[in-house]
Design an enzyme around this catalytic site. Structure first.
Site, mmCIF file in Angstrom:
data_model
loop_
_atom_site.group_PDB
_atom_site.id
_atom_site.type_symbol
_atom_site.label_atom_id
_atom_site.label_comp_id
_atom_site.label_asym_id
_atom_site.label_seq_id
_atom_site.Cartn_x
_atom_site.Cartn_y
_atom_site.Cartn_z
ATOM 1 N N CYS A 177 43.471 33.620 -1.793
ATOM 2 C CA CYS A 177 44.451 34.746 -1.493
ATOM 3 C C CYS A 177 45.812 34.331 -1.946
ATOM 4 O O CYS A 177 46.800 35.067 -1.665
ATOM 5 C CB CYS A 177 44.346 34.879 -0.030
ATOM 6 S SG CYS A 177 44.787 33.638 1.008
ATOM 7 N N CYS B 57 45.884 28.632 -1.700
ATOM 8 C CA CYS B 57 44.588 29.241 -1.509
ATOM 9 C C CYS B 57 44.168 29.840 -2.820
ATOM 10 O O CYS B 57 44.702 30.606 -3.332
ATOM 11 C CB CYS B 57 44.147 30.045 -0.257
ATOM 12 S SG CYS B 57 42.555 30.868 -0.332
ATOM 13 N N ASP C 24 1.903 10.309 3.661
ATOM 14 C CA ASP C 24 2.747 11.271 4.953
ATOM 15 C C ASP C 24 1.786 12.120 5.438
ATOM 16 O O ASP C 24 1.467 13.274 5.153
ATOM 17 C CB ASP C 24 3.480 12.045 3.961
ATOM 18 C CG ASP C 24 4.404 12.723 4.848
ATOM 19 O OD1 ASP C 24 4.616 12.433 5.879
ATOM 20 O OD2 ASP C 24 5.433 13.665 4.398
ATOM 21 N N GLU D 249 0.865 -1.032 0.137
ATOM 22 C CA GLU D 249 -0.095 0.034 0.021
ATOM 23 C C GLU D 249 0.992 1.211 -0.135
ATOM 24 O O GLU D 249 1.862 1.226 0.409
ATOM 25 C CB GLU D 249 -0.849 0.049 1.091
ATOM 26 C CG GLU D 249 -1.717 -1.292 1.489
ATOM 27 C CD GLU D 249 -2.312 -0.974 2.839
ATOM 28 O OE1 GLU D 249 -2.363 -0.255 3.709
ATOM 29 O OE2 GLU D 249 -2.981 -2.143 3.366
ATOM 30 N N CYS E 207 43.283 27.160 4.045
ATOM 31 C CA CYS E 207 44.256 28.344 3.667
ATOM 32 C C CYS E 207 44.569 29.002 5.380
ATOM 33 O O CYS E 207 43.649 29.128 5.955
ATOM 34 C CB CYS E 207 43.294 29.123 3.246
ATOM 35 S SG CYS E 207 43.862 31.099 3.173
ATOM 36 N N TYR F 193 -7.012 2.033 7.226
ATOM 37 C CA TYR F 193 -6.232 1.006 6.506
ATOM 38 C C TYR F 193 -6.244 0.029 7.352
ATOM 39 O O TYR F 193 -5.501 -1.116 7.066
ATOM 40 C CB TYR F 193 -4.689 1.492 5.862
ATOM 41 C CG TYR F 193 -4.020 2.156 6.851
ATOM 42 C CD1 TYR F 193 -3.698 1.933 8.304
ATOM 43 C CD2 TYR F 193 -3.703 3.582 6.694
ATOM 44 C CE1 TYR F 193 -2.784 2.457 9.055
ATOM 45 C CE2 TYR F 193 -2.933 4.316 7.542
ATOM 46 C CZ TYR F 193 -2.582 3.840 8.943
ATOM 47 O OH TYR F 193 -1.988 4.774 9.609
ATOM 48 N N LYS G 229 11.028 3.035 2.739
ATOM 49 C CA LYS G 229 10.893 4.775 2.656
ATOM 50 C C LYS G 229 11.544 4.850 1.176
ATOM 51 O O LYS G 229 12.683 4.192 0.814
ATOM 52 C CB LYS G 229 12.005 4.990 3.520
ATOM 53 C CG LYS G 229 11.587 6.465 4.362
ATOM 54 C CD LYS G 229 12.702 6.721 5.465
ATOM 55 C CE LYS G 229 13.131 8.222 5.173
ATOM 56 N NZ LYS G 229 14.447 8.521 5.812
ATOM 57 N N LYS H 232 2.342 4.951 1.541
ATOM 58 C CA LYS H 232 2.289 5.231 2.698
ATOM 59 C C LYS H 232 2.200 6.644 2.757
ATOM 60 O O LYS H 232 3.197 7.378 2.156
ATOM 61 C CB LYS H 232 3.997 4.833 3.174
ATOM 62 C CG LYS H 232 4.128 5.343 4.622
ATOM 63 C CD LYS H 232 5.479 4.942 5.304
ATOM 64 C CE LYS H 232 6.012 5.058 6.481
ATOM 65 N NZ LYS H 232 5.866 6.704 6.762
ATOM 66 N N CYS I 121 42.449 36.079 4.484
ATOM 67 C CA CYS I 121 41.817 35.605 3.413
ATOM 68 C C CYS I 121 40.597 36.415 2.756
ATOM 69 O O CYS I 121 39.666 35.814 3.753
ATOM 70 C CB CYS I 121 41.845 34.118 3.220
ATOM 71 S SG CYS I 121 41.114 33.504 1.864
HETATM 72 S S1 IVH Z 1 0.122 0.177 8.808
HETATM 73 C C1 IVH Z 1 2.263 -0.226 13.247
HETATM 74 N N1 IVH Z 1 -0.503 1.215 6.615
HETATM 75 O O1 IVH Z 1 3.218 5.245 8.610
HETATM 76 C C2 IVH Z 1 1.510 0.901 12.190
HETATM 77 N N2 IVH Z 1 0.781 2.751 8.222
HETATM 78 O O2 IVH Z 1 4.947 3.600 10.776
HETATM 79 C C3 IVH Z 1 0.949 0.172 11.198
HETATM 80 N N3 IVH Z 1 1.099 5.105 7.304
HETATM 81 O O3 IVH Z 1 2.241 4.984 12.008
HETATM 82 C C4 IVH Z 1 0.497 1.334 10.337
HETATM 83 N N4 IVH Z 1 0.140 4.899 5.488
HETATM 84 O O4 IVH Z 1 0.945 6.456 10.635
HETATM 85 C C5 IVH Z 1 -0.032 1.457 7.630
HETATM 86 N N5 IVH Z 1 -0.841 2.212 4.144
HETATM 87 C C6 IVH Z 1 -0.565 2.260 5.651
HETATM 88 C C7 IVH Z 1 -0.078 3.674 6.076
HETATM 89 C C8 IVH Z 1 0.466 3.803 7.157
HETATM 90 C C9 IVH Z 1 0.794 5.573 6.260
HETATM 91 C C10 IVH Z 1 1.631 5.713 8.510
HETATM 92 C C11 IVH Z 1 1.108 5.564 9.735
HETATM 93 C C12 IVH Z 1 2.175 4.782 10.654
HETATM 94 C C13 IVH Z 1 3.462 4.982 9.885
HETATM 95 C C14 IVH Z 1 4.399 3.902 9.733
#
Ligand code: IVH
Length: 706
Positions: A433, A430, A139, A135, A446, A246, A336, A137, A451
């Site tokens: 200078c 340098c 932000d 899935e 230097c 989720y 990440k 992630k 300088c």
């Molecule tokens: S599952 C144990 N699924 O990313 C935490 N997290 O550390 C399980 N996040 O704290 C989370 N998208 O805030 C999960 N599809 C996703 C996510 C997601 C964003 C965030 C969430 C979590 C952190 C991962």
């Protein structure tokens, strides 16, 4: 969006900024714990995000980073409740993982090692298929939603993972998650998800702010966090914040599917937003990895910001056997995104002179678009590194902006090297200078303090954010005041006058007056900031503060420096009483750094700057941090010696000072108390000889009223 052209921030500056951030974060955390936060959580988040970015870009290993301590997401005035199931975070695949030889471990390998460990947890043979749901992630900020008979009755932030803040009204008003789940009219369940601010809605909101002449919000994540912590939720419905749901960690009286993919489908049917179009079911680590890798580019087409992907074991029945570490469940891992990397041509290698005279090679590049900006210069770190990578002018090189900040050359396409290139020869003089360079460890310097580049860099640093923070006195103006007003030394800036400044390019009476007013304000920043600004080697923000804590003013510090440099045994012993342990009275100050710091402080040139600052009316004393005078401590002089049972000496010293006492290094007839711990040596003897009262830690704490 207008593209910014990235300049290379020197690695020294980045390190200094990292140190400052570390201190600021610790400071705000301590205040937070005391229940007296100075800044809203969103500001803390920004500091922490910036710290992470910088740490990433500098390649600071995870184990050396500060941990975000729990509890940072509590806001005063919000009700706090315990989570039924703790809200953990996910383990991460990271570009910073290194093997035993210091080589980076590719994501594929990290992921397949994780996958094999999961097979083992489940007692499945290596190489078995195991369904994984991948899935995006997002932000945003995680949220826990309690639905009773299908109705949203409580929304809670993650908080410290054990307990969070109740934000039900905010979530409902924002319409971020369904107030009622379709088709669910009985039972109860907890749904976890991520609150986020879609790009379009965020940009629209910022446009409105701009039109109203207000400050815009830096990024959607922090903006979303701030919105959800608005005490008055009225108007949140217009803002456009949403939540992707989720996970269902707990339920009662509701019949749910047995897989993560099934749960997402079920949630979608109830009317919740889920990532349905963006998920992928994989049967092994390689295919999960391939899907994640495909998102490096695709992420930019999504209407929201994602910072990675999440890979989850699909079969929920496996979760108990997979277990968790207490911080991270074993059923999932976060991917990440690695920093963006782009090839470009190296046009030239220039040499930059830093404030300490350090020469660093800089890559002059054919401009290339990278992570939102156009990059035409990038760091080449140092000369041995340049030689190790064998980077030559004309090469096709790869640039990366880890953490989206400092562009750096991370590799060279040796195979595509054009004919006729030659290895780069580090300069012997340098470039600014012409002084012959000197080598120290892997760096070359230097040696000429006059300088012009060094002068400019030192002044930039002195007037900069971490030091005097003089608004309006940036590089362009400094270049002019060096040229036209004869400014050379830090103290010179405080003698600038309105008529002098008003005559310079792009200046007028008004901006000149503003700069002079800013200089006036900067006179009271205190000794620690001055020490930072003088760019003394080994004196970063924390050392400057330690020195200030101990000596309180420049006179005392310089007097000590003179004694230390002359080899006064008492001064030397104060810094490092026991040569083998190298632990003295000042936190973090060992013999080696003390030798260098005090020699610099004692140099005629530095003394002259202090004199000049004093003459210009700049305060050379510690900023008053005393919070309360404690009777019996205020106005008294203390000497600390030996190892105290629980307090570090620096800590004991700080508490005495907070209570209005003075801490000095040596015992004399004027000393009121000697606080002695274990292995207290000559100072204790001297106290006894002079009849000075001796306290142990418990007696000191009692005096302090603790
Ligand atoms: S599952 C144990 N699924 O990313 C935490 N997290 O550390 C399980 N996040 O704290 C989370 N998208 O805030 C999960 N599809 C996703 C996510 C997601 C964003 C965030 C969430 C979590 C952190 C991962």
């Amino acid at each position: 969006m207008t593209e910014r052209v990235n300049e290379v921030a020197g690695a020294d500056d980045a390190l200094a900024e990292l140190a400052t951030l570390r201190e600021q974060i610790a400071h705000h955390e301590a205040l937070y714990r005391k229940g007296t936060p100075e800044v809203p959580d969103s500001v803390f988040d920004e500091l922490f995000d910036r710290y992470q970015e910088l740490a990433d870009s500098l390649g600071v290993p995870t184990e050396e980073r500060i941990d975000r301590s729990p509890g940072v997401d509590h806001t005063d005035g919000f009700e706090t409740v315990a989570h039924r199931v703790p809200m953990l975070s996910l383990e991460k695949l990271t570009p910073n993982r290194r093997d035993a030889d210091g080589q980076p471990v590719p994501y594929e390998e990290q992921l397949s090692a994780w996958f094999e460990r999961r097979l083992k947890d489940l007692e499945l043979p290596p190489g078995s298929p195991l369904s994984l749901l991948v899935e995006p992630k997002i932000d945003g900020i995680s949220v826990s939603l309690l639905y009773e008979s299908g109705r949203l009755t409580r929304a809670v932030t993650r908080g410290d993972g054990q307990k969070g803040d109740v934000i039900t009204a905010q979530v409902l008003e924002a319409g971020a998650a369904p107030a009622q789940l379709h088709g669910v009219s009985a039972g109860a369940l907890e749904v976890r998800g991520e609150l986020y601010w879609p790009r379009d809605a965020f940009d629209a909101y910022n446009r409105r702010l701009l039109a109203a002449g207000d400050k815009t919000i830096a990024n959607p994540r922090n903006g979303c966090a701030g919105m959800m912590k608005r005490k008055d939720p009225a108007g949140l419905g217009e803002v456009g914040i949403r939540a992707f749901l989720y996970q269902i960690p707990w339920s009662e009286g509701v019949s749910l599917p047995g897989t993560q993919s099934g749960v997402l489908g079920w949630l979608a049917e109830t009317g919740a937003d889920v990532y349905t179009d963006e998920v992928h079911l994989a049967s092994d680590a390689a295919s999960a990895y391939a899907y994640c890798a495909g998102y490096h580019e695709r992420r930019h087409q999504l209407p929201f910001d994602i910072d990675g992907m999440v890979i989850k074991v699909d079969e929920l029945a496996h979760y108990p056997a997979l277990g968790s570490t207490g911080h991270h469940p074993h059923w999932g891992i976060a991917y990440k995104f690695p920093p963006e990397r782009r090839p470009t041509r190296l046009r030239a290698i220039s040499v930059q002179v830093g404030k300490s005279g350090k020469l660093t090679p800089v890559a002059e590049l054919e401009p290339v678009a990278l992570a939102g900006t156009t990059v035409s210069r990038a760091s080449l770190h140092n000369f041995p590194e340049l030689a190790r990578k064998d980077v030559r002018v004309g090469d096709r090189v790869f640039v990366e902006k880890a953490g989206d900040i400092i562009p750096q050359v991370v590799g060279v396409d040796h195979a595509a090297r054009p004919a006729g290139t030659v290895p780069f020869t580090p300069p012997e003089v340098c470039p600014t200078c012409g002084s012959a360079v000197v080598s120290e460890e892997i760096f070359i310097y230097c040696p000429n303090p006059a300088c012009p580049d060094q002068v400019l860099e030192r002044l930039k640093h002195f007037a900069g954010r971490q030091a005097m923070d003089v608004e309006g006195l940036g590089e362009a103006l400094l270049v002019q005041v060096i040229e036209k007003a004869g400014v050379r030394r830090p103290d010179d800036i405080f003698r600038l006058t309105v008529p002098q400044l008003a005559g310079l390019e792009r200046m007028g009476e008004k901006s000149a007056a503003n700069v002079v007013a800013a200089l006036e304000g900067a006179k009271g920043r205190g000794l620690a900031r001055i020490l930072v600004g003088l760019a003394i080697r080994h004196v970063g923000v924390s050392m400057a503060e330690e020195l200030t804590k101990h000596w309180r003013d420049a006179d005392a510090l310089l007097a000590f420096a003179a004694r230390y440099v002359e080899g006064d045994p008492e001064a030397v012993a104060f810094v490092a009483p026991d040569k083998s342990s190298e632990r003295g009275a000042v936190e973090g100050l060992g013999r080696k750094s003390a030798d260098s710091i005090f020699a610099e402080l004692n140099a005629a040139s530095v003394r002259a700057v202090f004199e000049g600052l004093a003459a210009a009316g700049v305060s050379l004393a510690a900023l008053e941090t005393r919070t309360r005078d404690v009777e019996g401590v205020a106005g008294k002089t203390f000497v600390l010696t030996g190892t105290l049972p629980t307090l570090k000496r620096a800590e004991a010293g700080a508490r005495i000072k907070e209570a209005g006492g003075k801490v000095v290094g040596s015992v004399s007839a004027k000393t009121d108390y000697v606080v002695a711990g274990e292995e207290a040596g000559s100072k204790l003897e001297k106290a006894q000889k002079l009849g000075v009262a001796v306290l142990d830690e418990a007696a000191l704490l009692a005096m302090l009223g603790e």
